[in-house]
Motif scaffolding. Structure first.
Motif, PDB file in Angstrom:
ATOM      1  N   VAL A 171      -6.832   8.416   0.756  1.00  0.00           N
ATOM      2  CA  VAL A 171      -5.656   7.558   1.499  1.00  0.00           C
ATOM      3  C   VAL A 171      -6.244   7.675   2.879  1.00  0.00           C
ATOM      4  O   VAL A 171      -6.417   6.639   3.589  1.00  0.00           O
ATOM      5  N   SER A 179      -7.566   7.138  -9.104  1.00  0.00           N
ATOM      6  CA  SER A 179      -6.670   6.964  -7.882  1.00  0.00           C
ATOM      7  C   SER A 179      -6.276   5.571  -7.464  1.00  0.00           C
ATOM      8  O   SER A 179      -5.582   5.130  -6.985  1.00  0.00           O
ATOM      9  N   LYS A 221      -8.128  -1.899  -3.109  1.00  0.00           N
ATOM     10  CA  LYS A 221      -7.435  -0.815  -3.251  1.00  0.00           C
ATOM     11  C   LYS A 221      -6.220  -0.839  -4.124  1.00  0.00           C
ATOM     12  O   LYS A 221      -5.510  -1.741  -4.181  1.00  0.00           O
ATOM     13  N   PHE A 222      -5.961   0.362  -5.172  1.00  0.00           N
ATOM     14  CA  PHE A 222      -5.097   0.405  -5.970  1.00  0.00           C
ATOM     15  C   PHE A 222      -4.842  -0.692  -7.010  1.00  0.00           C
ATOM     16  O   PHE A 222      -3.831  -1.126  -7.279  1.00  0.00           O
ATOM     17  N   THR A 272       2.693   1.826  -3.106  1.00  0.00           N
ATOM     18  CA  THR A 272       1.798   2.176  -4.205  1.00  0.00           C
ATOM     19  C   THR A 272       1.117   3.556  -3.813  1.00  0.00           C
ATOM     20  O   THR A 272       1.275   4.340  -4.902  1.00  0.00           O
ATOM     21  N   VAL A 273       1.083   3.813  -2.695  1.00  0.00           N
ATOM     22  CA  VAL A 273       0.741   5.572  -2.338  1.00  0.00           C
ATOM     23  C   VAL A 273       1.715   6.240  -2.866  1.00  0.00           C
ATOM     24  O   VAL A 273       1.854   7.408  -3.612  1.00  0.00           O
ATOM     25  N   THR A 274       3.240   5.784  -2.533  1.00  0.00           N
ATOM     26  CA  THR A 274       4.222   6.756  -2.791  1.00  0.00           C
ATOM     27  C   THR A 274       4.505   6.808  -4.326  1.00  0.00           C
ATOM     28  O   THR A 274       4.635   7.848  -5.057  1.00  0.00           O
ATOM     29  N   GLU A 279       1.936   6.535  -6.572  1.00  0.00           N
ATOM     30  CA  GLU A 279       0.987   7.251  -7.057  1.00  0.00           C
ATOM     31  C   GLU A 279       1.287   8.705  -6.699  1.00  0.00           C
ATOM     32  O   GLU A 279       0.857   9.769  -7.617  1.00  0.00           O
ATOM     33  N   LEU A 290      -5.711  12.544  -3.712  1.00  0.00           N
ATOM     34  CA  LEU A 290      -4.922  11.033  -3.495  1.00  0.00           C
ATOM     35  C   LEU A 290      -5.097  11.112  -1.880  1.00  0.00           C
ATOM     36  O   LEU A 290      -5.259  10.053  -1.307  1.00  0.00           O
ATOM     37  N   ILE A 291      -4.227  12.261  -1.418  1.00  0.00           N
ATOM     38  CA  ILE A 291      -4.007  12.221  -0.070  1.00  0.00           C
ATOM     39  C   ILE A 291      -5.202  12.000   0.706  1.00  0.00           C
ATOM     40  O   ILE A 291      -5.557  11.538   1.934  1.00  0.00           O
ATOM     41  N   PHE A 299       0.866  -1.394  -0.133  1.00  0.00           N
ATOM     42  CA  PHE A 299       0.103   0.059   0.040  1.00  0.00           C
ATOM     43  C   PHE A 299       0.875   1.401   0.289  1.00  0.00           C
ATOM     44  O   PHE A 299       0.582   2.207  -0.805  1.00  0.00           O
ATOM     45  N   LEU A 356      -8.769   4.073  -5.717  1.00  0.00           N
ATOM     46  CA  LEU A 356      -9.059   3.990  -4.626  1.00  0.00           C
ATOM     47  C   LEU A 356     -10.552   4.041  -4.363  1.00  0.00           C
ATOM     48  O   LEU A 356     -11.203   3.728  -3.406  1.00  0.00           O
TER      49      LEU A 356
END
Lengths: 123, 908
Positions: free
Chosen positions: B738, B865, B850-851, B687-689, B691, B734-735, B684, B867
């Motif tokens: 999340v 995103s 997610k993702f 992926t977040v970083t 993204e 995105l933030i 996760f 999400l």
């Protein structure tokens, strides 16, 4: 620059393609754009490239495969490969060099550094 | 009359058959199988209780005592349950302590006392020898009866050339007993051959008796009814149906009780029931099989007795042998022979077991202790011990049988079969207080047992044995009639003037009274020795300690391996000694390489020796070999308690280990689940970083371009700045998503539900994406059914879901989106359909993760995103509803929202 060097830019992010295209053209390179892996392969087959700037994560064919393809084909020997990827883990970078890459830059990148490496690779 | 040659041949033939059976059983055992390991063989061997006395004597007894004889069989039947209980305990004790005789049992319980064992042995010799001679008498007389020309007495007995049948018999028994009773020196070893032979004999005597009974009842008379109705017409027989008035019930009661004791404590019964027992579970079957046997063998006693009386009508026929006389009268020679063999079987079975039991006692409790007492350290004796033991047992057999023969010659002609048998019963009953007290009462001690047995013995001698000798050369008749020196209260049949009982009951009463009082009295008022205390504890609490005894060092002192080994080797030989020691060491994890012997091993050696020479002698031999310290009762108790705790701990430990293993397994599962979650979290984060990197990359690239190129066209400049702004928005979106997702996953996200107009909510959502619709030329088709229910939802969150679904549809659809609103009894349903390419089967579950897009690069377009669906799904779950992708017949995707009207059950 009588004989401009040719550069392939392969990425699935339109904005990144746009910025790279701007930068390359400004320095006088002949620029080829690929929005995904298969487009990139087609261009590689058609054009005589000096540098390929490849994103790794792309739909269909990924950057690693493209790099491998270039390095395994003798007639592309002059083509240097530069990975430009958001993958910043040690293992990813190592893998990139294992595939025969000549340089690896992580996103977000410094435009100056990128242009410097492309210049070096194209000499 | 039957030819004596024929009879001799038949007897000999039977005798050979018996040998063959015994021999065969021992061979069978060598092959690793066992005949005696069966509850049926065990029960049959218990029937050695029925001797010639039963076979002939019961019928004889009817003439005088009516149904008195039955008491001897009813006793054991009534006592079956307590007998089972007592025997089980005794068997456990004997197995744990390697006890091999009844004398050893008593001696072991009261501190492994030599004199007690010797006393009991001597006493039993006195008590049992008449009983054996009774068997000789029965065989001899039945033999003579068959070979005589007339079956009436008056013809002198023993005139045939084989007149001395009893002597021949005694010799035959001695041979059998020596062959099958003294094969091995371990007295507690099973006598496989003997048991097989005895069980066989029990079968034979039953068959013979039943055959004779059936003949009398149905061959001579017309069934039971016929005999009894005829008998009831004869006044002398009529009175036999009832008990005699004087002392009748008391006599009955005491005889029952007496027999109930004898069935355990007669040496032969102790031998077959306890020593030869291979599995204590056999008792469970024997408890009903043995009484059944007694019932069967007694069924025809009365018919034969009455039938005989009716047939011979006081013609002076010896009523003991009616069972033989009747077939002879009707010239049924074959039946008479069968009956003879049956009686023969009854007698020989008893003699064999009794003799073997007595000979073991003779060697272990008289000969060995005497030799040890003379010189306990005598090396020559030690070297020859095993031979001494075998020889002394053989001598014991010969002495027993010789004594029985002599007694028969001298005295037994005077008495009927039953009276001698009961005299023996009273003698063994004297062991009852010491044994029963010994296994249930820890305080019972040696002095009490010793004095009790001696007093009981003396009373028995005085009130039963001496009077039985009256009229012979030893004792005058007036001794019985008037008492010694005419002292009336010393009359042996009426001590202190006690009248009204049969002599047997009279003797039993006085002997038991004194015996019991002495046992209890002396036990209460005297002190136990240390060994006694230890033994008492083990005997009484055997159920608790038996499993521990082997692994417990119930011994204290210093012993050396060579001493222990050579001590055992004297008896077992070095090969078997080594085998036994190694086996024991292995079982109990003992290191044999040390010079000092492990206390457990010393205790084991003593138990092995006990099995051979009895506990008292074993005690002496072990203490002569090693340096011993006294093991106090509290020490023993501590050791036993520790063992018990150890065993419990072991069990506990095993249980704990199992539990631990289970817990470990569960932990492994949890751990792997955690790892999985950890990996998921890692994924996760990556992926977040990732993204985040993408928009930041664009922003940085364009910012640098703008910074470095001041000469850019205004239009270009605007375009690049626009990109920067969009990408910045992408980052903030995105933030927030999340963070949103994190809230849902951690359960922090709460619903704020309220009554909502569903239709207008859906319409509003559609309006909010109107711009996009128009850009892509997409039409929305609304198909709403009327709603009659109140709908409670969190309006903002449901709208978020709707917008997410709609924007997804816009991304994928060709040109239209269909919205359908439906209502069930409990839920409202919203279908969001598009006519795009649809979603491949294999991805239908994945798209809610997610993702999901980020993981599957191949379908990354169009942007998002990754999400949106994950969040939508969680919002639905909070509403206790569901968001699923359903099949659509044509191309395109259909998402279905399914939500209860009032998820939180708010009052409407």
């Amino acid at each position: 620059m009588s004989n401009p060097k040719s550069v392939l830019i392969a990425d699935d992010e339109p904005n990144i393609l746009l910025s790279l295209e701007f930068l390359m053209r400004k320095k006088g390179y002949e620029v080829f754009i690929a929005r995904n892996g298969s487009e990139a392969i087609e261009i590689i087959k058609k054009e005589k490239l000096d540098v390929a700037v490849l994103d790794i994560m792309m739909p269909d064919v990924d950057g690693y495969q493209i790099c491998k393809y270039i390095k395994e084909t003798e007639s592309y020997a002059q083509c240097k490969v530069l990975f430009l990827s958001a993958k910043s883990k040690e293992a990813d970078i190592e893998k990139g060099f294992a595939m025969g890459a000549d340089a690896y830059l992580t996103k977000p990148f410094s435009t100056k550094e990128l242009m410097q490496r492309v210049l070096e690779l194209s000499q | 009359m039957i030819n004596s040659w024929l009879l001799i041949c038949i007897s000999l033939g039977y005798w050979l058959l018996l040998f063959a059976i015994a021999w065969g059983a021992e061979r069978y055992k060598l092959k690793g199988r066992s005949l005696s390991n069966s509850p049926y063989v065990y029960s049959l061997s218990l029937a050695v209780y029925c001797t010639a006395w039963t076979f002939y004597g019961s019928i004889g007894k009817v003439k005088d005592g009516g149904i008195d004889f039955l008491a001897v069989y009813i006793g054991p039947t009534l006592m079956a349950v307590p007998t089972w209980f007592i025997l089980k305990k005794i068997i456990r004790i004997c197995k744990a302590q390697q006890i091999s005789t009844i004398a050893d049992f008593i001696s072991s319980r009261y501190g492994k006392n030599l004199s007690l064992a010797a006393l009991v042995t001597v006493f039993l010799f006195f008590g049992i020898i008449p009983y054996i001679s009774l068997q000789l008498k029965a065989i001899s007389e039945s033999f003579n009866l068959l070979t005589q020309s007339s079956h009436f007495i008056g013809v002198p007995k023993g005139l045939s050339i084989f007149g001395n049948t009893a002597l021949i018999m005694a010799i035959g028994m001695a041979v059998f007993a020596v062959l099958f009773g003294t094969r091995r020196i371990e007295a507690n070893e099973k006598h496989e051959g003997m048991i097989a032979a005895v069980a066989f004999e029990s079968l034979i005597k039953l068959i013979a008796f039943l055959a004779a009974g059936i003949f009398v009842c149905f061959g001579v008379f017309n069934g039971f009814g016929d005999i009894f109705s005829k008998a009831s017409q004869v006044p002398s027989l009529q009175k036999l149906f009832t008990l005699p008035e004087e002392g009748g019930y008391a006599n009955w009661f005491w005889t029952c009780a007496l027999s109930g004791m004898a069935v355990i404590f007669l040496p032969r019964q102790f031998q077959v029931a306890v020593i030869e027992n291979t599995n204590e579970k056999h008792l469970d079957k024997a408890i009903w099989l043995f009484p059944l046997y007694l019932l069967l063998i007694n069924v025809f006693v009365l018919p034969i007795a009455f039938g005989g009386q009716l047939l011979f009508n006081n013609m002076g026929v010896d009523s003991d042998y009616l069972i033989l006389d009747i077939p002879l009268l009707f010239n049924q020679k074959a039946l008479a022979l069968l009956v003879f063999i049956g009686g023969y079987a009854a007698a020989t079975g008893m003699i064999i077991v009794e003799t073997i039991a007595l000979s073991t006692m003779f060697s272990n409790h008289l000969v060995i202790p005497m030799l040890l007492a003379m010189d306990p350290g005598n090396a020559k004796l030690h070297d020859n011990l095993s031979r001494v033991i075998i020889h002394s047992r053989r001598a014991g057999i010969i002495i027993t049988l010789t004594a029985a023969y002599l007694y028969y010659k001298a005295i037994s002609g005077h008495y009927s079969l039953v009276s001698i048998g009961l005299i023996s019963f009273v003698s063994v009953a004297q062991l009852m207080p010491a044994i029963i007290g010994g296994i249930f009462w820890k305080k019972g001690n040696k002095l009490g047992a010793l004095v009790g047995i001696i007093l009981g013995f003396l009373i028995w001698l005085y009130t039963l044995v001496l009077p039985s000798l009256a009229g012979t050369a030893f004792i005058t008749n007036s001794f019985v009639a008037e008492g010694p020196y005419q002292i009336w209260w010393l009359k042996p049949y009426a001590l202190l003037g006690l009248h009204g009982f049969s002599p047997i009951v009279h003797s039993l009463f006085w002997s038991m009274l004194l015996n019991l009082s002495a046992y209890i009295g002396f036990s209460v008022f005297s002190v136990q020795t240390v060994t006694e205390q230890n033994q008492a504890e083990i005997f009484v609490e055997v159920n608790r300690y038996a499993p521990l005894l082997e692994s417990t060092s119930s011994w204290k002192g210093t012993a050396y391996m060579p001493d222990i080994t050579s001590l055992l080797a004297n008896f077992l030989g070095s090969v078997r000694t080594n085998q036994a020691i190694h086996a024991f060491a292995q079982r109990n994890n003992i290191n044999l390489n040390e010079n000092k012997a492990d206390p457990k091993l010393v205790a084991y050696a003593e138990r092995v020796l006990s099995g051979i020479i009895g506990s008292a002698s074993a005690r002496i031999m072990v203490s002569a070999t090693v340096k011993e310290e006294e093991l106090k009762i509290d020490e023993l108790l501590n050791i036993l308690k520790e063992s018990q705790q150890l065993m419990r701990l072991n069990k506990e430990l095993t249980r704990k280990t199992d539990e631990l293993e289970k817990a470990r397994f569960e932990l492994e599962i949890v751990n792997s689940r955690l790892k999985e979650q950890d990996e998921l979290k890692d994924d996760f984060l990556t992926t977040v970083t990732h993204e985040l990197r993408t928009p930041i990359t664009s922003i940085r690239a364009f910012s640098e371009i703008l910074f470095d190129n001041e000469d850019l066209e205004v239009e270009e400049r605007r375009q690049y700045l626009g990109i920067i702004i969009k990408e910045t928005e992408r980052i903030s979106r995105l933030i927030s998503q999340v963070l949103d997702l994190e809230k849902y996953d951690s359960g922090k996200q709460k619903l704020i539900t309220q009554k909502v107009d569903l239709k207008s909510l859906v319409e509003q959502s559609a309006i909010s994406i109107d711009q996009l619709l128009r850009e892509k030329n997409i039409v929305i088709i609304k198909d709403f059914k009327p709603c009659v229910h109140d709908v409670f939802i969190d309006e903002d969150k449901i709208q978020q879901v709707l917008i997410n679904l709609l924007s997804n549809a816009i991304k994928f659809t060709k040109d239209e989106i269909v919205l359908k609103l439906r209502f069930t009894d409990t839920h409202w349903l919203l279908y969001v359909e598009d006519n795009g390419a649809g979603i491949p089967e294999e991805l239908r579950d994945l798209i809610f993760e997610k993702f999901y897009q980020a993981k599957n690069q191949t379908i990354r377009k169009p942007k998002g995103s990754g999400l949106g669906l994950a969040i939508s799904k969680r919002i639905m779950e909070l509403h206790q509803g569901n968001l699923v992708l359903i099949d659509k017949p044509k191309s395109g995707a259909v998402f279905l929202l399914e939500v209860p009207y009032n998820p939180l059950n708010l009052p409407s």
